[in-house]
Enzyme design. Structure first.
Site, short mmCIF file in Angstrom:
data_model
loop_
_atom_site.label_atom_id
_atom_site.label_comp_id
_atom_site.label_asym_id
_atom_site.label_seq_id
_atom_site.Cartn_x
_atom_site.Cartn_y
_atom_site.Cartn_z
N GLU A 147 -4.30 -6.65 2.52
CA GLU A 147 -4.48 -5.46 3.37
C GLU A 147 -5.62 -4.67 2.73
O GLU A 147 -5.42 -3.97 1.75
CB GLU A 147 -3.18 -4.64 3.41
CG GLU A 147 -2.01 -5.37 4.04
CD GLU A 147 -2.10 -5.41 5.57
OE1 GLU A 147 -2.86 -4.62 6.16
OE2 GLU A 147 -1.41 -6.25 6.18
N CYS A 179 -6.96 4.34 4.65
CA CYS A 179 -7.68 3.08 4.91
C CYS A 179 -8.15 2.98 6.36
O CYS A 179 -9.18 2.38 6.63
CB CYS A 179 -6.80 1.89 4.57
SG CYS A 179 -5.24 1.90 5.46
P1 NAD Z 1 -7.98 -0.98 -5.71
O1 NAD Z 1 -8.38 -2.27 -5.12
O2 NAD Z 1 -8.86 -0.37 -6.73
O3 NAD Z 1 -6.53 -1.09 -6.40
C1 NAD Z 1 -5.38 -1.54 -5.69
C2 NAD Z 1 -4.37 -2.09 -6.66
O4 NAD Z 1 -4.93 -3.23 -7.30
C3 NAD Z 1 -3.94 -1.16 -7.78
O5 NAD Z 1 -2.54 -1.25 -7.96
C4 NAD Z 1 -4.64 -1.69 -9.01
O6 NAD Z 1 -3.88 -1.50 -10.18
C5 NAD Z 1 -4.69 -3.18 -8.69
N1 NAD Z 1 -5.79 -3.88 -9.38
C6 NAD Z 1 -6.96 -3.39 -9.86
N2 NAD Z 1 -7.70 -4.38 -10.41
C7 NAD Z 1 -7.00 -5.52 -10.26
C8 NAD Z 1 -7.24 -6.89 -10.61
N3 NAD Z 1 -8.36 -7.29 -11.22
N4 NAD Z 1 -6.30 -7.79 -10.28
C9 NAD Z 1 -5.18 -7.43 -9.66
N5 NAD Z 1 -4.90 -6.16 -9.29
C10 NAD Z 1 -5.80 -5.21 -9.59
O7 NAD Z 1 -7.75 0.01 -4.47
P2 NAD Z 1 -7.41 1.55 -4.48
O8 NAD Z 1 -8.60 2.32 -4.97
O9 NAD Z 1 -6.11 1.79 -5.17
O10 NAD Z 1 -7.21 1.81 -2.92
C11 NAD Z 1 -8.24 2.10 -2.05
C12 NAD Z 1 -8.64 0.90 -1.22
O11 NAD Z 1 -7.50 0.34 -0.62
C13 NAD Z 1 -9.58 1.26 -0.08
O12 NAD Z 1 -10.55 0.25 0.05
C14 NAD Z 1 -8.66 1.25 1.14
O13 NAD Z 1 -9.32 1.02 2.36
C15 NAD Z 1 -7.72 0.17 0.79
N6 NAD Z 1 -6.46 0.35 1.49
C16 NAD Z 1 -6.12 -0.54 2.46
C17 NAD Z 1 -4.96 -0.35 3.17
C18 NAD Z 1 -4.52 -1.28 4.25
O14 NAD Z 1 -3.39 -1.16 4.71
N7 NAD Z 1 -5.34 -2.20 4.70
C19 NAD Z 1 -4.13 0.74 2.86
C20 NAD Z 1 -4.53 1.61 1.87
C21 NAD Z 1 -5.69 1.40 1.17
#
Ligand code: NAD
Length: 489
Positions: free
Chosen positions: A232, A266
């Site tokens: 997502e 998002c």
């Molecule tokens: P992010 O990708 O930085 O982090 C998301 C999660 O991934 C966190 O729990 C983080 O700890 C983990 N993570 C970080 N590095 C990782 C790695 N190398 N391997 C595995 N996990 C890792 O995202 P964010 O800044 O927390 O959220 C914002 C983003 O999420 C935006 O792009 C937004 O559009 C998207 N988003 C999408 C939805 C959806 O439903 N499609 C909903 C909310 C947010």
């Protein structure tokens, strides 16, 4: 796998410490795997009990959840937490409880004439141990939404919440531990190393919500174990004002959709496409609409802060770059407040004259900044959208159904709301998820249950049937039967 079992019993195989985050993670994973093996298809009663406990957790601890998220953001509207996190999850749990009996039922599906009187059935079964990685922007909704679907489908669940909401993530770990056995549902907290170790576990399904860049890494880690993933992700979601649009109707809806959670949503409209010659007028109306929603900003509890200094600085830099390259920047600050340096709030900002080469139009904005771009005709608006990655959401405002249907048919996005923003996400009877760079797979309602289930096809052969006629030694009987089959199948 041997490493997992060993670590689950004691020392970490890598750092030789006990306990360490890896041994703790592996121990929980192994406990869940054993528990699933002991009850690989939990009865509806068991699943309903898990959903009930999730509902009780949501209802009993509303104030604590609102408080923790508010502290993590340094100002998150309590109303928005109650609407966009707690209410959404409550509805999701109630919907799953109400429909679980039907979802769990094995389904009879049609059987080709040549195979009758045999018959087909599809049996939904849980996958096993599921991993969920969630982001910071709606920390409760985006951890619990997939969790409730995975529990309804009969799985064991491990959750890794974001490290950017430390108070909430610690609270979630504690609340879940008090309501669930560790082998049913468990929360693991930690930073980047924990996240990496988490996604490298051989889960039966991995559900990731976050950025497209990290989603790519997660998909690669999962591929090593052939773990199926739901991604997502995010992206740049356009909103189109059609020439037939009633601006008085559209503008307040756009302002709300953009500024909920200060644009850190998002599916927030990322940028706005308006008919040629209307950008100034639309900007003027947006300024008025925003001032009505948020007469003040800095101390207004309805207007949410930016999650961190780093994210704040990124948004400030995007605006500065656009301004430096000739865009017109309109900061909406109705009470003319002076923003102190340490303020985590960023005033709503409209940008006119943005171009494709600016970072503002290349990156997902994820904040209260709205570029307004003009299009000559519908072809140009559609081309603009189709030249970029498929967005997670698309918004169209207008009355001309021909134009609406052209946009719906000629663009591809995760979901659409017509004549409003965001609300397609709240439809439990529709799937939610992206496409291409904005995501893979979907959830919500029955789609969530299906994501975390194997729909196993079973063919029940009849005692009396003709398949033995196809056995070797092959000859004339075979040829004649195949000729008959070709006519009916
Ligand atoms: P992010 O990708 O930085 O982090 C998301 C999660 O991934 C966190 O729990 C983080 O700890 C983990 N993570 C970080 N590095 C990782 C790695 N190398 N391997 C595995 N996990 C890792 O995202 P964010 O800044 O927390 O959220 C914002 C983003 O999420 C935006 O792009 C937004 O559009 C998207 N988003 C999408 C939805 C959806 O439903 N499609 C909903 C909310 C947010």
């Amino acid at each position: 796998m041997a490493g997992i079992a060993a670590a689950a019993q004691g020392q970490c195989q890598e750092c030789h410490m006990q306990p360490c985050f890896k041994s703790d993670l592996l121990a929980r994973y192994e406990l869940q795997r054993q528990a699933f093996a002991a009850d690989a298809n939990p009865a509806r009663k068991t699943r309903v009990s898990r959903l009930d406990r999730l509902l009780a957790l949501t209802e009993r601890h509303e104030n604590a959840i609102v408080k923790a998220i508010n502290e993590d953001f340094g100002g998150r509207s309590s109303h928005e937490t109650r609407l966009a996190e707690l209410f959404i999850i409550r509805s999701g749990i109630k919907h799953a409880r109400a429909h679980l009996k039907r979802w769990m039922r094995s389904r009879r599906v049609a059987t080709g004439l040549q195979f009758r009187p045999g018959y087909n059935r599809l049996i939904p079964q849980p996958l096993g141990v599921v991993g969920i990685v969630s982001p910071w922007n709606y920390p409760f909704q985006l951890a619990m939404g997939p969790a409730l679907a995975a529990l309804a489908a009969g799985n064991r669940v491990l959750i890794k919440p974001s490290e950017l909401t430390p108070r909430f993530s610690a609270l979630l770990e504690q609340l879940v531990a008090s309501a669930f056995d560790i082998d049913e549902l468990s929360v693991i907290n930690g930073g980047a190393e924990t996240s990496k170790a988490f996604v490298s576990l051989p889960f039966d399904h991995l559900f990731f919500t976050g950025s497209t860049a990290v989603g790519r890494l997660v998909a690669q880690a999962a591929a090593a174990n052939l773990t199926p993933v739901t991604l997502e992700l995010g992206g740049k979601s356009p909103a189109i004002l059609d020439v037939s649009c009633d601006l008085a109707h559209a503008i307040p809806r756009l302002a709300f959709g953009k500024l909920l959670n200060a644009g850190q949503t998002c599916i927030a409209p990322d940028y706005l496409l308006v008919p040629q010659g209307q950008a100034d007028k639309v900007a003027g109306l947006l300024v008025l609409a925003i001032a009505r929603l948020y007469p003040t900003l800095q101390l207004n509890p309805d207007y949410t802060a930016i999650i961190s200094e780093h994210h704040h600085q990124r948004l400030v830099a995007l605006i500065a770059e656009a301004k430096g390259q000739g865009a017109k920047v309109i900061e909406v600050n109705p009470a003319k407040e002076r923003f102190v340096a340490e303020s985590k709030k960023l005033p709503p900002t409209l940008v006119l004259g943005a171009t494709r080469s600016m970072r503002l139009m290349q990156e997902e904005i994820f904040g209260p900044v709205l570029p307004i771009m003009e299009y000559r005709d519908l072809d140009e608006a559609i081309l603009h959208i189709n030249q970029a990655e498929h967005p997670l959401a698309l918004y169209w405002f207008g009355r001309n159904t021909h134009n609406r249907d052209r946009v719906l048919k000629e663009t591809l996005s995760g979901g659409v709301t017509v004549n409003d923003c965001l609300w397609h996400l709240a439809q439990e009877n529709q799937p939610f998820g992206g496409v291409g760079a904005s995501g893979t797979g979907s959830y919500h309602g029955e789609w969530g249950f299906n994501t975390f289930s194997k729909h196993k096809p079973v063919f029940h052969q009849a005692r009396l049937n003709g398949t033995a006629l196809f056995y070797p030694p092959y000859g004339k009987t075979f040829d004649r039967l195949l000729a008959v089959l070709k006519r009916i199948a």
